[in-house]
Write an enzyme that holds these catalytic residues in place. Structure first.
Site, mmCIF file in Angstrom:
data_model
loop_
_atom_site.group_PDB
_atom_site.id
_atom_site.type_symbol
_atom_site.label_atom_id
_atom_site.label_comp_id
_atom_site.label_asym_id
_atom_site.label_seq_id
_atom_site.Cartn_x
_atom_site.Cartn_y
_atom_site.Cartn_z
ATOM 1 N N LEU A 1 0.943 -1.274 0.101
ATOM 2 C CA LEU A 1 0.106 0.020 -0.072
ATOM 3 C C LEU A 1 0.785 1.166 0.004
ATOM 4 O O LEU A 1 1.889 1.254 0.816
ATOM 5 C CB LEU A 1 -0.968 0.051 1.130
ATOM 6 C CG LEU A 1 -2.073 -0.893 1.244
ATOM 7 C CD1 LEU A 1 -2.624 -0.939 2.480
ATOM 8 C CD2 LEU A 1 -3.277 -0.617 0.025
ATOM 9 N N ASP A 2 0.624 2.223 -0.994
ATOM 10 C CA ASP A 2 1.532 3.316 -0.976
ATOM 11 C C ASP A 2 1.435 4.416 0.259
ATOM 12 O O ASP A 2 0.266 4.131 1.091
ATOM 13 C CB ASP A 2 1.400 4.169 -2.206
ATOM 14 C CG ASP A 2 -0.022 4.792 -2.567
ATOM 15 O OD1 ASP A 2 -0.591 5.400 -1.262
ATOM 16 O OD2 ASP A 2 -0.851 4.679 -3.583
ATOM 17 N N LYS A 3 2.239 5.309 0.340
ATOM 18 C CA LYS A 3 2.325 6.065 1.638
ATOM 19 C C LYS A 3 1.128 6.833 2.107
ATOM 20 O O LYS A 3 0.712 6.705 3.055
ATOM 21 C CB LYS A 3 3.516 7.307 1.470
ATOM 22 C CG LYS A 3 3.540 8.014 2.776
ATOM 23 C CD LYS A 3 4.672 9.076 2.321
ATOM 24 C CE LYS A 3 4.713 10.077 3.669
ATOM 25 N NZ LYS A 3 5.665 11.124 3.316
ATOM 26 N N SER B 1 -1.967 5.717 1.195
ATOM 27 C CA SER B 1 -3.098 4.650 1.390
ATOM 28 C C SER B 1 -3.215 3.947 2.657
ATOM 29 O O SER B 1 -2.132 4.172 3.309
ATOM 30 C CB SER B 1 -3.006 3.675 0.230
ATOM 31 O OG SER B 1 -3.125 4.221 -1.209
#
Length: 268
Positions: A135-137, A139
């Site tokens: 999960l990106d930063k 999200s």
């Protein structure tokens, strides 16, 4: 004069096509060869990259000799591998669900010094665990961790992995044609990005909450898909991976997956 030791030699014959070895001793049946670093990571001791570093640092021996080649061929059941002088025993398998907060990056160490998801495990005394997917930063939501590489590979493979469900807030209200385009997909940076399914959960005059389901997960998949269609993502939360729900798990909190969840994931 100090006598030099002869170069280390394995009791296995050279590799044949297909990445297999024949043992010189025993039945002569073909056995699967794995590189030394991979053997460490498959045992759940550490990540593949960390295993390679430990081998290069001279911390690993094979049959009594220090080996500094991460790709040195190992035959299961024939070679005795020691890490820091201790037998290489498989770690107990652990399967964790974390509610990842926004602002954390999904990596062990960040070259820019940003906070990582591993701070959520501080003081827990857990063994080495790797994130299963990303999960990106910006999200948040459900993220699995495990020290079982084969289980992780099955879950992240689009052919065998479960569907993933997200709640996404966007800066406008999509019409029926735009929702259809999300499922048909768009091309971005030589990749085709599409949603398995999408629906509007609720909306106001200027924003909407969508439920987006993916059957694969490319880098920033949902954000890129919606950007091509003219939408900015205001918030993105993963709420389910297959049958496993985020539920009431608090931000930054984690729990072990239970037997029923593991069985359901295995059956997809």
């Amino acid at each position: 004069m100090t006598q030099r030791k002869p170069p280390y030699r394995s009791n296995a014959r050279p590799a044949k096509p297909g990445g297999r070895l024949l043992s010189r001793a025993g039945t002569g049946e073909a056995q699967v060869r794995h590189g030394l670093a991979r053997v460490l990571s498959k045992a759940g001791v550490c990540s593949r990259s960390e295993a390679a570093r430990r081998v290069l640092d001279g911390r690993v021996s094979v049959d009594g000799r220090v080996i500094r080649d991460p790709e040195f061929p190992i035959l299961a059941g024939r070679h005795k591998v020691l890490l820091d002088g201790q037998p290489l025993a498989a770690a107990g398998r652990l399967y964790i669900a974390l509610n990842k907060p926004r602002g954390l990056v999904t990596t062990v160490q960040d070259e820019h010094g940003r906070d990582t998801v591993y701070q959520c495990f501080d003081g827990a005394g857990l063994p080495w665990l790797a994130p299963v997917g990303r999960l990106d930063k910006a999200s948040e939501g459900l993220l699995f961790f495990s020290n079982d590489p084969e289980w992780a590979a099955r879950l992240t493979d689009p052919a065998t992995g479960p569907l993933k469900t997200y709640r996404v807030q966007v800066d406008a209200v999509p019409d029926a044609a735009q929702l259809a385009r999300m499922q048909e997909g768009v091309d971005d940076a030589d990749e085709h990005l599409a949603a398995h399914s999408v629906q509007i959960l609720r909306h106001g005059e200027r924003t909407a909450w969508l439920e987006v389901v993916l059957d694969e997960g490319r880098n920033r998949h949902i954000r890129r898909l919606l950007k091509v269609l003219g939408f900015d993502v205001l918030r993105l939360m993963r709420v389910a991976i297959g049958p496993v729900q985020l539920g009431e798990l608090g931000k930054g909190q984690w729990r072990e997956l239970d037997a029923a969840e593991l069985e359901a994931l295995a059956g997809r």
